[in-house]
Motif scaffolding. Structure first.
Motif, PDB file in Angstrom:
ATOM      1  N   GLY A  99       2.462  43.591  18.642  1.00 19.46           N
ATOM      2  CA  GLY A  99       3.497  43.606  17.619  1.00 19.46           C
ATOM      3  C   GLY A  99       3.995  45.000  17.304  1.00 19.46           C
ATOM      4  O   GLY A  99       5.208  45.254  17.291  1.00 19.46           O
ATOM      5  N   GLY A 103       7.491  45.868  18.907  1.00 12.68           N
ATOM      6  CA  GLY A 103       8.480  45.598  17.864  1.00 12.68           C
ATOM      7  C   GLY A 103       9.047  46.873  17.290  1.00 12.68           C
ATOM      8  O   GLY A 103       8.309  47.688  16.730  1.00 12.68           O
ATOM      9  N   THR A 104      10.352  47.057  17.413  1.00 12.69           N
ATOM     10  CA  THR A 104      10.987  48.269  16.887  1.00 12.69           C
ATOM     11  C   THR A 104      11.308  48.142  15.398  1.00 12.69           C
ATOM     12  O   THR A 104      11.524  49.144  14.724  1.00 12.69           O
ATOM     13  CB  THR A 104      12.276  48.565  17.660  1.00 12.69           C
ATOM     14  N   THR A 105      11.335  46.909  14.885  1.00 14.28           N
ATOM     15  CA  THR A 105      11.563  46.686  13.464  1.00 14.28           C
ATOM     16  C   THR A 105      10.387  45.906  12.882  1.00 14.28           C
ATOM     17  O   THR A 105       9.607  45.298  13.618  1.00 14.28           O
ATOM     18  CB  THR A 105      12.854  45.882  13.224  1.00 14.28           C
ATOM     19  N   GLU A 107      10.484  43.137  11.163  1.00 10.21           N
ATOM     20  CA  GLU A 107      10.659  41.709  11.411  1.00 10.21           C
ATOM     21  C   GLU A 107      10.287  41.345  12.838  1.00 10.21           C
ATOM     22  O   GLU A 107       9.636  40.326  13.082  1.00 10.21           O
ATOM     23  CB  GLU A 107      12.106  41.301  11.122  1.00 10.21           C
ATOM     24  N   ARG A 108      10.691  42.190  13.791  1.00 17.14           N
ATOM     25  CA  ARG A 108      10.385  41.914  15.198  1.00 17.14           C
ATOM     26  C   ARG A 108       8.887  42.039  15.464  1.00 17.14           C
ATOM     27  O   ARG A 108       8.305  41.236  16.209  1.00 17.14           O
ATOM     28  CB  ARG A 108      11.166  42.874  16.104  1.00 17.14           C
ATOM     29  N   ALA A 109       8.229  43.014  14.829  1.00 19.63           N
ATOM     30  CA  ALA A 109       6.787  43.181  15.011  1.00 19.63           C
ATOM     31  C   ALA A 109       6.032  41.960  14.504  1.00 19.63           C
ATOM     32  O   ALA A 109       5.120  41.450  15.170  1.00 19.63           O
ATOM     33  CB  ALA A 109       6.310  44.438  14.282  1.00 19.63           C
ATOM     34  N   GLU A 111       7.213  38.953  14.234  1.00 17.71           N
ATOM     35  CA  GLU A 111       7.542  37.828  15.115  1.00 17.71           C
ATOM     36  C   GLU A 111       6.683  37.857  16.376  1.00 17.71           C
ATOM     37  O   GLU A 111       6.178  36.821  16.823  1.00 17.71           O
ATOM     38  CB  GLU A 111       9.018  37.877  15.477  1.00 17.71           C
ATOM     39  N   ILE A 112       6.508  39.045  16.953  1.00 19.99           N
ATOM     40  CA  ILE A 112       5.700  39.172  18.168  1.00 19.99           C
ATOM     41  C   ILE A 112       4.251  38.797  17.888  1.00 19.99           C
ATOM     42  O   ILE A 112       3.585  38.171  18.712  1.00 19.99           O
ATOM     43  CB  ILE A 112       5.800  40.607  18.731  1.00 19.99           C
TER      44      ILE A 112
END
Length: 266
Positions: A99, A103-105, A107-109, A111-112
């Motif tokens: 994550g 994940g660069t953000t 939210e993305r981290a 999600e991963i």
């Protein structure tokens, strides 16, 4: 008796030790009980660490007394503890690495981390983390079976204090619908940390007995450095913690403690 029930609930939740039948009925379950069981995280470390220490000592007694024998013994002990916990914390380390690495953000981290598949960052973290743990344990085991077993036992106890500190210092940020540790993470009781410290004090005393005050100091510095790093990283990247990051905190705390012990050797 409530403390015993909370301990057994934590044992059931975090290990493969069976708590079934009438015993399970007596222990019971509720979200409040599971939250209260967080105070006994280091107590679970005594169980897991004792199994690992026993395997390590037995293997050292049966294998050749050389560096390769110590390495094999360390591998067997690590395998025993991973099996006993169902790789619960190692899974958290892998998901956290995926994550935060991919994940660069924020939210993305997050999600991963929900994805059950392991990625490159997670695989690398597992290989390096477990590899370093085995290597450090083998190095300490060469100082004698008693020292190696004490180091492994204390590391499992003290490293489980770190997640509680994280839970008290940072907010919970995972999606409740996908959260592994939501009942534990919500509103950890204020009295949980003092109880966990009481569980941990004998482990610190054990290190002082086996490695001296300097060895204990080096171990605590390594543990605190790992904890401080995780608090800063999670606060900056996620503005909080997830169940996976608690597993990662335990793993890094254990590595920091073992590394501190190894660096403190004469």
């Amino acid at each position: 008796m409530n403390a015993l029930r909370h301990f057994l609930l934590a044992l059931q939740f975090f290990t493969r030790v069976p708590v079934t039948g009438r015993l399970a009925a007596w222990v019971g379950y509720s979200p409040d009980m599971l939250r209260a069981s967080s105070a006994h995280f280091p107590g679970i470390g005594w169980v897991v660490g004792a199994v690992g220490a026993g395997v390590l000592a037995a293997a050292l007694a049966l294998l050749p007394a050389d560096p390769l024998g110590a390495l094999v013994a360390a591998l067997l002990a690590t395998a025993a503890t991973v099996w006993l916990t169902g790789a619960f914390h190692e899974d958290g380390l892998a998901d956290t690495a995926d994550g935060l690495g991919g994940g660069t953000t924020r939210e993305r981290a997050l999600e991963i981390m929900k994805d059950s598949r392991i990625g490159s960052y997670g695989a690398i973290a597992l290989v390096l983390g477990l590899g370093l743990q085995v290597a450090l344990l083998a190095l300490l085991a060469q100082q004698g079976a008693m020292r190696g077993a004490a180091a492994l036992l204390a590391a499992h106890v003290l490293s489980r204090l770190g997640p509680l500190v994280v839970m008290r210092r940072l907010p919970y940020v995972a999606d409740p619908a996908h959260a592994k540790a939501k009942p534990i993470a919500d509103a950890v009781p204020a009295g949980a940390l003092p109880v966990a410290v009481l569980w941990s004090l004998p482990a610190a005393a054990l290190l002082a007995w086996m490695f001296g005050s300097a060895g204990l100091a080096a171990a605590l510095v390594g543990w605190m450095a790992a904890l401080a790093y995780m608090l800063r990283l999670l606060g900056r990247r996620l503005q909080g913690f997830t169940g996976d990051t608690l597993g990662a905190t335990q793993q890094l705390g254990m590595l920091g403690l073992l590394l501190g012990l190894a660096l403190g050797l004469p």
